[in-house]
Design a protein around this motif. Sequence first.
Motif, PDB file in Angstrom:
ATOM      1  N   UNK A   1       0.901  -1.023   0.000  1.00 20.21           N
ATOM      2  CA  UNK A   1       0.068   0.011   0.196  1.00 20.21           C
ATOM      3  C   UNK A   1       0.859   1.265   0.081  1.00 20.21           C
ATOM      4  N   UNK A   2       1.961   1.343   0.707  1.00 20.78           N
ATOM      5  CA  UNK A   2       2.886   2.393   0.941  1.00 20.78           C
ATOM      6  C   UNK A   2       3.333   2.753  -0.498  1.00 20.78           C
ATOM      7  N   UNK A   3       3.931   1.625  -0.967  1.00 18.16           N
ATOM      8  CA  UNK A   3       4.606   1.523  -2.148  1.00 18.16           C
ATOM      9  C   UNK A   3       3.835   2.324  -3.418  1.00 18.16           C
ATOM     10  N   UNK A   4       2.401   2.395  -3.123  1.00 21.31           N
ATOM     11  CA  UNK A   4       1.556   2.920  -4.402  1.00 21.31           C
ATOM     12  C   UNK A   4       1.876   4.515  -4.312  1.00 21.31           C
ATOM     13  N   UNK A   5       2.394   5.085  -3.162  1.00 20.16           N
ATOM     14  CA  UNK A   5       2.642   6.424  -3.302  1.00 20.16           C
ATOM     15  C   UNK A   5       4.015   6.652  -3.651  1.00 20.16           C
ATOM     16  N   UNK A   6       4.386   8.145  -3.560  1.00 19.22           N
ATOM     17  CA  UNK A   6       5.942   8.520  -3.816  1.00 19.22           C
ATOM     18  C   UNK A   6       6.879   7.859  -2.926  1.00 19.22           C
ATOM     19  N   UNK A   7       7.956   7.140  -3.032  1.00 21.24           N
ATOM     20  CA  UNK A   7       8.936   6.848  -2.230  1.00 21.24           C
ATOM     21  C   UNK A   7      10.527   7.429  -2.484  1.00 21.24           C
TER      22      UNK A   7
ATOM     23  N   UNK B   1      13.136   1.493  -2.220  1.00 20.33           N
ATOM     24  CA  UNK B   1      14.165   2.479  -2.126  1.00 20.33           C
ATOM     25  C   UNK B   1      15.525   1.992  -2.748  1.00 20.33           C
ATOM     26  N   UNK B   2      15.906   2.939  -3.528  1.00 17.82           N
ATOM     27  CA  UNK B   2      16.942   2.655  -4.317  1.00 17.82           C
ATOM     28  C   UNK B   2      18.414   2.690  -3.650  1.00 17.82           C
ATOM     29  N   UNK B   3      18.423   3.431  -2.539  1.00 17.10           N
ATOM     30  CA  UNK B   3      19.485   3.646  -2.082  1.00 17.10           C
ATOM     31  C   UNK B   3      19.420   3.707  -0.526  1.00 17.10           C
ATOM     32  N   UNK B   4      20.141   3.034   0.394  1.00 14.76           N
ATOM     33  CA  UNK B   4      20.274   2.889   1.690  1.00 14.76           C
ATOM     34  C   UNK B   4      21.654   3.183   2.301  1.00 14.76           C
ATOM     35  N   UNK B   5      21.785   4.486   3.019  1.00  8.48           N
ATOM     36  CA  UNK B   5      23.142   4.872   3.699  1.00  8.48           C
ATOM     37  C   UNK B   5      22.969   4.639   5.258  1.00  8.48           C
ATOM     38  N   UNK B   6      23.791   3.839   5.786  1.00 10.43           N
ATOM     39  CA  UNK B   6      23.719   3.581   7.255  1.00 10.43           C
ATOM     40  C   UNK B   6      25.130   3.977   8.052  1.00 10.43           C
ATOM     41  N   UNK B   7      24.974   4.842   8.989  1.00  8.15           N
ATOM     42  CA  UNK B   7      26.029   5.262   9.554  1.00  8.15           C
ATOM     43  C   UNK B   7      26.593   4.225  10.817  1.00  8.15           C
ATOM     44  N   UNK B   8      27.228   3.214  10.349  1.00  6.77           N
ATOM     45  CA  UNK B   8      27.821   2.180  11.167  1.00  6.77           C
ATOM     46  C   UNK B   8      28.926   2.379  12.455  1.00  6.77           C
TER      47      UNK B   8
ATOM     48  N   UNK C   1      19.852  -1.952  -6.402  1.00  5.27           N
ATOM     49  CA  UNK C   1      19.935  -1.038  -5.310  1.00  5.27           C
ATOM     50  C   UNK C   1      21.087  -0.950  -4.824  1.00  5.27           C
ATOM     51  N   UNK C   2      21.369   0.104  -3.445  1.00  2.82           N
ATOM     52  CA  UNK C   2      22.614   0.361  -3.169  1.00  2.82           C
ATOM     53  C   UNK C   2      22.648   0.259  -1.526  1.00  2.82           C
ATOM     54  N   UNK C   3      23.483  -0.357  -0.937  1.00  7.76           N
ATOM     55  CA  UNK C   3      23.736  -0.089   0.386  1.00  7.76           C
ATOM     56  C   UNK C   3      24.925   0.525   0.763  1.00  7.76           C
ATOM     57  N   UNK C   4      24.861   1.675   1.296  1.00 11.32           N
ATOM     58  CA  UNK C   4      26.136   2.196   1.608  1.00 11.32           C
ATOM     59  C   UNK C   4      26.402   2.142   3.161  1.00 11.32           C
ATOM     60  N   UNK C   5      27.577   1.393   3.556  1.00 16.52           N
ATOM     61  CA  UNK C   5      27.725   1.103   5.010  1.00 16.52           C
ATOM     62  C   UNK C   5      28.954   2.163   5.209  1.00 16.52           C
ATOM     63  N   UNK C   6      28.545   3.145   6.104  1.00 16.04           N
ATOM     64  CA  UNK C   6      29.622   4.213   6.430  1.00 16.04           C
ATOM     65  C   UNK C   6      30.358   3.807   7.516  1.00 16.04           C
ATOM     66  N   UNK C   7      31.650   3.365   7.312  1.00 20.99           N
ATOM     67  CA  UNK C   7      32.773   3.049   8.406  1.00 20.99           C
ATOM     68  C   UNK C   7      34.144   2.652   7.934  1.00 20.99           C
ATOM     69  N   UNK C   8      34.972   3.433   8.536  1.00 21.34           N
ATOM     70  CA  UNK C   8      34.746   4.746   9.549  1.00 21.34           C
ATOM     71  C   UNK C   8      34.838   5.766   8.702  1.00 21.34           C
TER      72      UNK C   8
END
Length: 264
Positions: free
Chosen positions: A24-30, A75-82, A153-160
């Motif tokens: 349902x959520x994906x039917x709107x802008x993401x 979601x095409x890209x997730x960046x996580x501050x690890x 998709x992309x996962x940016x794992x930011x470390x260090x």
Amino acid sequence: MLRRGWTWLQNKITTKARNFVLKVLAAGPIPRHVGFVMDGNRRYARVHHKAVWQGHSDGFVALRRILEVCLRLDVKCVSAFAFSIENFKRSEDEVNALMKIAEEKLIELSSHGDLLEEYGVRLNIVGRKELLPEAVQKAVAKAEEMTRHNDRAILNLCMPYTSRDEIVTAVESCVRNAEDMPDEIRISEDDIDAQLMTTLGGSPPLDVLVRTSGVKRLSDFLLWQGCENTQLQFSDSYWPDFGLLDFIPIILDYQRKVWTRTIS
């Protein structure tokens, strides 16, 4: 046997309900790019009477959980501050535990048939990788190589990582590139943007930045990438507790603001 069967049924119902809500959520802008400051692991550990390293380990479980939610939303890209460069100032025991967890989880994430392969996710480790222990550097190299062909998709794992270090590194690259030019050296915003670690990894502009644990500060994360339309969202949940019910209001708020901009 009956208890195991009931647990399986509960999990199945929960998964179906989750998938329906996400559809349902994906039917709107993401948002194309969502960043997470994964804050509160240590406080979560204290509240639950766990060792600090267990809090960080549960934090990686939460990352896996919310990453799958993001991927199901497309979601095409997730960046996580690890891990911040500043985190090396913490106790030796905590840093060593974090490095061991990172090594294990990198191998797990990139293994055959795991989440990144299932959803076609390319893993980028963003930051000063040369500061990591040798064993972690090897795990990083293996994980990045194993997911290099993924392009959904992309996962940016930011470390260090710190944003100021990323900006300085980008400016240094611009200067080196400009030294070979005969005319006066001119460095524009576009030049710096092109040399950012996230840009080099193919990441789109940042749409939403989420910080957990109730703390309202940026902590030197994706400062350049935050633009005029980047939405800042703060959650009171500690990161290991952060889940779908915390994320739904954030996505709904993003959609409301997008629709408002479109109408106006």
